[in-house]
Design a protein around this motif. Structure first.
Motif, PDB file in Angstrom:
ATOM      1  N   ILE A  51       0.850  -1.191   0.000  1.00  0.00           N
ATOM      2  CA  ILE A  51       0.000   0.000   0.000  1.00  0.00           C
ATOM      3  C   ILE A  51       0.886   1.241   0.000  1.00  0.00           C
ATOM      4  N   ASN A  52       0.812   2.005  -1.068  1.00  0.00           N
ATOM      5  CA  ASN A  52       1.472   3.303  -1.140  1.00  0.00           C
ATOM      6  C   ASN A  52       0.419   4.378  -0.909  1.00  0.00           C
ATOM      7  N   ILE A  53       0.698   5.311  -0.017  1.00  0.00           N
ATOM      8  CA  ILE A  53      -0.251   6.375   0.276  1.00  0.00           C
ATOM      9  C   ILE A  53       0.461   7.716   0.244  1.00  0.00           C
ATOM     10  N   ARG A  54      -0.185   8.690  -0.374  1.00  0.00           N
ATOM     11  CA  ARG A  54       0.356  10.050  -0.446  1.00  0.00           C
ATOM     12  C   ARG A  54      -0.685  11.037   0.081  1.00  0.00           C
ATOM     13  N   TYR A  55      -0.215  12.008   0.811  1.00  0.00           N
ATOM     14  CA  TYR A  55      -1.060  13.096   1.293  1.00  0.00           C
ATOM     15  C   TYR A  55      -0.913  14.235   0.300  1.00  0.00           C
ATOM     16  N   LEU A  56      -1.932  14.420  -0.546  1.00  0.00           N
ATOM     17  CA  LEU A  56      -1.898  15.433  -1.596  1.00  0.00           C
ATOM     18  C   LEU A  56      -2.625  16.692  -1.145  1.00  0.00           C
ATOM     19  N   ILE A  57      -2.062  17.849  -1.494  1.00  0.00           N
ATOM     20  CA  ILE A  57      -2.717  19.125  -1.239  1.00  0.00           C
ATOM     21  C   ILE A  57      -2.880  19.867  -2.561  1.00  0.00           C
ATOM     22  N   GLU A  58      -3.899  20.716  -2.627  1.00  0.00           N
ATOM     23  CA  GLU A  58      -4.199  21.491  -3.836  1.00  0.00           C
ATOM     24  C   GLU A  58      -4.254  20.583  -5.059  1.00  0.00           C
ATOM     25  N   THR A  59      -5.010  19.517  -4.959  1.00  0.00           N
ATOM     26  CA  THR A  59      -5.069  18.519  -6.026  1.00  0.00           C
ATOM     27  C   THR A  59      -6.421  18.525  -6.717  1.00  0.00           C
ATOM     28  N   ASN A  60      -6.447  18.035  -7.969  1.00  0.00           N
ATOM     29  CA  ASN A  60      -7.727  17.808  -8.640  1.00  0.00           C
ATOM     30  C   ASN A  60      -8.142  16.342  -8.547  1.00  0.00           C
ATOM     31  N   SER A  61      -7.263  15.509  -7.988  1.00  0.00           N
ATOM     32  CA  SER A  61      -7.560  14.087  -7.734  1.00  0.00           C
ATOM     33  C   SER A  61      -8.004  13.332  -8.981  1.00  0.00           C
ATOM     34  N   ASP A  62      -7.451  13.679 -10.116  1.00  0.00           N
ATOM     35  CA  ASP A  62      -7.850  13.031 -11.369  1.00  0.00           C
ATOM     36  C   ASP A  62      -7.017  11.773 -11.597  1.00  0.00           C
ATOM     37  N   LEU A  63      -7.249  10.752 -10.791  1.00  0.00           N
ATOM     38  CA  LEU A  63      -6.456   9.528 -10.868  1.00  0.00           C
ATOM     39  C   LEU A  63      -6.679   8.769 -12.174  1.00  0.00           C
TER      40      LEU A  63
ATOM     41  N   THR B 275     -11.924  10.582 -10.288  1.00  0.00           N
ATOM     42  CA  THR B 275     -11.877  11.535 -11.389  1.00  0.00           C
ATOM     43  C   THR B 275     -11.975  12.960 -10.843  1.00  0.00           C
ATOM     44  N   ALA B 276     -11.540  13.919 -11.656  1.00  0.00           N
ATOM     45  CA  ALA B 276     -11.606  15.323 -11.257  1.00  0.00           C
ATOM     46  C   ALA B 276     -13.049  15.769 -11.078  1.00  0.00           C
ATOM     47  N   ASP B 277     -13.945  15.278 -11.927  1.00  0.00           N
ATOM     48  CA  ASP B 277     -15.352  15.665 -11.836  1.00  0.00           C
ATOM     49  C   ASP B 277     -15.981  15.161 -10.533  1.00  0.00           C
ATOM     50  N   GLN B 278     -15.702  13.909 -10.181  1.00  0.00           N
ATOM     51  CA  GLN B 278     -16.220  13.366  -8.924  1.00  0.00           C
ATOM     52  C   GLN B 278     -15.710  14.177  -7.733  1.00  0.00           C
ATOM     53  N   PHE B 279     -14.421  14.499  -7.758  1.00  0.00           N
ATOM     54  CA  PHE B 279     -13.815  15.237  -6.658  1.00  0.00           C
ATOM     55  C   PHE B 279     -14.411  16.639  -6.557  1.00  0.00           C
ATOM     56  N   SER B 280     -14.576  17.321  -7.701  1.00  0.00           N
ATOM     57  CA  SER B 280     -15.125  18.671  -7.712  1.00  0.00           C
ATOM     58  C   SER B 280     -16.562  18.693  -7.197  1.00  0.00           C
ATOM     59  N   ARG B 281     -17.378  17.739  -7.644  1.00  0.00           N
ATOM     60  CA  ARG B 281     -18.763  17.678  -7.190  1.00  0.00           C
ATOM     61  C   ARG B 281     -18.846  17.398  -5.687  1.00  0.00           C
ATOM     62  N   SER B 282     -17.970  16.543  -5.218  1.00  0.00           N
ATOM     63  CA  SER B 282     -17.955  16.231  -3.784  1.00  0.00           C
ATOM     64  C   SER B 282     -17.574  17.458  -2.970  1.00  0.00           C
ATOM     65  N   ARG B 283     -16.587  18.231  -3.454  1.00  0.00           N
ATOM     66  CA  ARG B 283     -16.181  19.432  -2.735  1.00  0.00           C
ATOM     67  C   ARG B 283     -17.310  20.459  -2.690  1.00  0.00           C
ATOM     68  N   MET B 284     -18.022  20.625  -3.797  1.00  0.00           N
ATOM     69  CA  MET B 284     -19.124  21.587  -3.840  1.00  0.00           C
ATOM     70  C   MET B 284     -20.224  21.187  -2.860  1.00  0.00           C
ATOM     71  N   ARG B 285     -20.441  19.904  -2.726  1.00  0.00           N
ATOM     72  CA  ARG B 285     -21.529  19.423  -1.874  1.00  0.00           C
ATOM     73  C   ARG B 285     -21.163  19.393  -0.404  1.00  0.00           C
ATOM     74  N   HIS B 286     -19.926  19.019  -0.083  1.00  0.00           N
ATOM     75  CA  HIS B 286     -19.574  18.745   1.311  1.00  0.00           C
ATOM     76  C   HIS B 286     -18.731  19.838   1.977  1.00  0.00           C
ATOM     77  N   ASP B 287     -18.136  20.752   1.179  1.00  0.00           N
ATOM     78  CA  ASP B 287     -17.276  21.769   1.791  1.00  0.00           C
ATOM     79  C   ASP B 287     -17.996  23.093   2.042  1.00  0.00           C
ATOM     80  N   ALA B 288     -19.159  23.283   1.446  1.00  0.00           N
ATOM     81  CA  ALA B 288     -19.887  24.545   1.619  1.00  0.00           C
ATOM     82  C   ALA B 288     -20.695  24.528   2.909  1.00  0.00           C
ATOM     83  N   ALA B 289     -20.021  24.260   4.009  1.00  0.00           N
ATOM     84  CA  ALA B 289     -20.678  24.205   5.317  1.00  0.00           C
ATOM     85  C   ALA B 289     -20.504  25.543   6.033  1.00  0.00           C
ATOM     86  N   ALA B 290     -21.444  25.855   6.909  1.00  0.00           N
ATOM     87  CA  ALA B 290     -21.397  27.125   7.627  1.00  0.00           C
ATOM     88  C   ALA B 290     -20.115  27.262   8.441  1.00  0.00           C
TER      89      ALA B 290
END
Length: 238
Positions: free
Chosen positions: A106-118, A164-179
């Motif tokens: 298992i290789n794991i990387r902590y990515l920042i400022e990513t589009n996660s387009d694996l 995919t980048a689209d999945q990641f972007s949609r998830s961010r729009m849905r789950h990060d727009a919290a008060a």
């Protein structure tokens, strides 16, 4: 009653004025700072025995030198188009586990400022590739490459895993727009979208499973569910 209403309106107005002033004097953050993160030496997997907590040295009396050398050499995918995976690796680690004669890397990387387009960086030579979805955790990608079976995915702090980048972007729009994230964003202390993910890549040698290659993927999927559960409650703090 009217007096109480006036007091509440004044308090709300003062609060909004303070936030507005703060957002003007401190511009909204575009490049957040991140806390340093070190991966733990070991992460438990019920059906697998840990072989080595480090990334390069494997020492275990039950594993032959030939197998060890092959695992260390072969279980790295040559991502020729990795440039399309926008982001920066803040830290990384390799874990290895044993189950009978099979070795799980298992290789794991902590990515920042990513589009996660694996999906876009999977080698063109990959075989048996497919995107699958777990109702519990989200999307993951399976493929075969150079005699090994692979499972790869990106896990964020909020929302399902993505490939995919689209999945990641949609998830961010849905789950990060919290008060709870809005005020720090207005104050210039963070970005509104959380562009971090843990990029996990699991691999096993198909040689260890003979003609039963489906068992290789099944073993990885079972381990991945447990792995994802662990990181859900141990995700790095921003």
């Amino acid at each position: 009653m009217n007096t109480l209403r006036i007091v509440l309106l004044v308090a709300i107005g003062l609060g909004l004025s303070g936030v507005t002033a703060s957002s003007i004097t401190q511009p909204i953050a575009t490049v957040p700072t991140y806390t340093n993160f070190s991966f733990p030496d070991s992460i438990p997997l019920d059906e697998w025995s840990p072989v080595s907590p480090s990334s390069d040295n494997v020492t275990n009396g039950n594993i032959t030198e030939e197998i060890t050398n092959r695992v260390l050499a072969d279980h790295e995918v040559n991502y020729q188009d990795a440039g399309s995976l926008v982001g920066e690796t803040l830290s990384q680690q390799r874990y290895q586990y044993q189950q009978g004669q099979a070795l799980l890397t298992i290789n794991i990387r902590y990515l920042i400022e990513t589009n996660s387009d694996l999906k876009s960086i999977i080698p063109a030579q990959a075989r048996q590739s497919q995107v699958k979805r777990s109702p519990e955790h989200g999307f993951y990608y399976l493929f075969e490459y150079d005699g090994n079976a692979y499972l790869t995915t990106c896990q964020s702090q909020r929302g399902p895993t993505t490939v995919t980048a689209d999945q990641f972007s949609r998830s961010r729009m849905r789950h990060d727009a919290a008060a709870s994230r809005l005020l720090p964003w207005l104050q210039g202390k963070s970005t509104l979208g959380d562009q971090r993910c843990l990029w996990t890549q699991m691999s096993v040698s198909l040689e260890n499973y003979g003609s039963r290659s489906a068992l290789a993927y099944e073993a990885m999927e079972t381990a991945w569910h447990e792995w994802t559960n662990w990181w859900t409650v141990n995700f790095p703090e921003a």
